[in-house]
Scaffold this active site. Sequence first.
Site, short mmCIF file in Angstrom:
data_model
loop_
_atom_site.label_atom_id
_atom_site.label_comp_id
_atom_site.label_asym_id
_atom_site.label_seq_id
_atom_site.Cartn_x
_atom_site.Cartn_y
_atom_site.Cartn_z
NE ARG A 125 -0.39 1.69 3.64
CZ ARG A 125 0.77 2.33 3.78
NH1 ARG A 125 1.91 1.69 3.96
NH2 ARG A 125 0.82 3.65 3.71
N GLY A 126 0.24 2.40 -0.12
CA GLY A 126 0.99 3.65 -0.23
C GLY A 126 1.11 3.98 -1.71
CB ALA A 127 0.51 7.16 -3.55
NE ARG A 132 -6.14 1.00 -1.86
CZ ARG A 132 -5.54 1.57 -0.80
NH1 ARG A 132 -4.25 1.37 -0.60
NH2 ARG A 132 -6.24 2.31 0.03
CD GLN A 136 -3.36 2.52 6.88
OE1 GLN A 136 -3.98 2.80 7.91
NE2 GLN A 136 -3.94 2.45 5.70
CG ASP A 155 -2.94 8.30 -1.30
OD1 ASP A 155 -2.92 8.78 -0.15
OD2 ASP A 155 -2.55 7.15 -1.57
CG ASN A 157 -2.38 11.67 2.80
OD1 ASN A 157 -1.84 10.77 2.17
ND2 ASN A 157 -2.06 11.91 4.06
#
Length: 333
Positions: free
Chosen positions: A34-36, A77, A184, A225, A235
């Site tokens: 995960r995470g952009a 996503r 997170q 994001d 975000n």
Amino acid sequence: VCLLDQTKLPLKEKYLECFDYQSIAKAIKEMRIRGAPAIGVAAAFGIALAAQNSTAKTLDEFLVEVREATSVLSRTRPTAVNLFRAINRMINILQTNKNTDVLTLKRLLKKEAEAIAQEEEEMSQRMGEYGATLVRKGANILTHCNAGALATVDLGTALAVIRKAHEQGKKVHVYADETRPLLQGARLTTWELIKEGIPTTLICDNMAGFLMQQGKVDLILVGADRIAANGDVANKIGTYSLAVLAREHQVPFYVVAPTSTIDLAIANGNEIPIEERSATEVTMIAGQRIAPEEVNIYNPAFDITPARYISAIVTDRGIIRPPYTKNLAKILS
Ligand code: MRU
């Protein structure tokens, strides 16, 4: 493709081996990665895997298979633009090398995925260096969600700034928001910072305002994001509330993001698609139900922080200040 399974952290460091693009798509959906920037890189490697695995006899068959992979990965996503940017770069390789053979395309796609990863790593370094100039000695920094190495390829975005400031001997201290529903901040950010020996205090999300009122927070650093052309930022849910509180308490609010997160095709935050995730993320914690079965649930994964609350955007090409519409376009041109 080998991924550290982030759903298992901090209890277990378990690696997930993906042998096809479908398992990468699943890992992105389930937030094992995960995470952009990280999901962009993972998707690129997913497409490279689809190409490697193809047994197509003709170029046309090969293109159909790889395009199917791009379409599956792009439905994982919706909010982070890095995912779509990375997929488009892979599609571009197919389009600009139409007259070549399958073997060459397999090699070029793998090379492009590696280049995307390498560029993200270099951008983290530069964001860290620019951002550290905003951090004074002994600063107390509040951060939200995980904008670290886990969310990128190395160092992170907001955490790249924190890592650089720490490396420069600035003796910073970090308040990490736990970041409900998926925690997170509690599970990943504290795990990363503790490994680096950076002093860290974990707080629940609803404590941030009180800390600011007490003068305990010198600056806020968050990731993004997607950043719209006017500087509005999508975000992790909860970012907007922090930005409003920061304004009330005159705490500088900085967004740290690589240029791969800026989307000039989107005029403002209202146009950014916001992912809604499953109700169980809210009703359950670590497999334990914490709310009645019958209750209604709304679970948006991101929010929009209007540009007017953002003191500056730290990118790999420098620090951008308002007016964002003009300065974002300038830095990308
Ligand atoms: O839902 P997540 O965990 O993928 O959300 C991540 C964030 O919101 C981060 O702040 C963002 O991706 C930027 S960090 C590089």
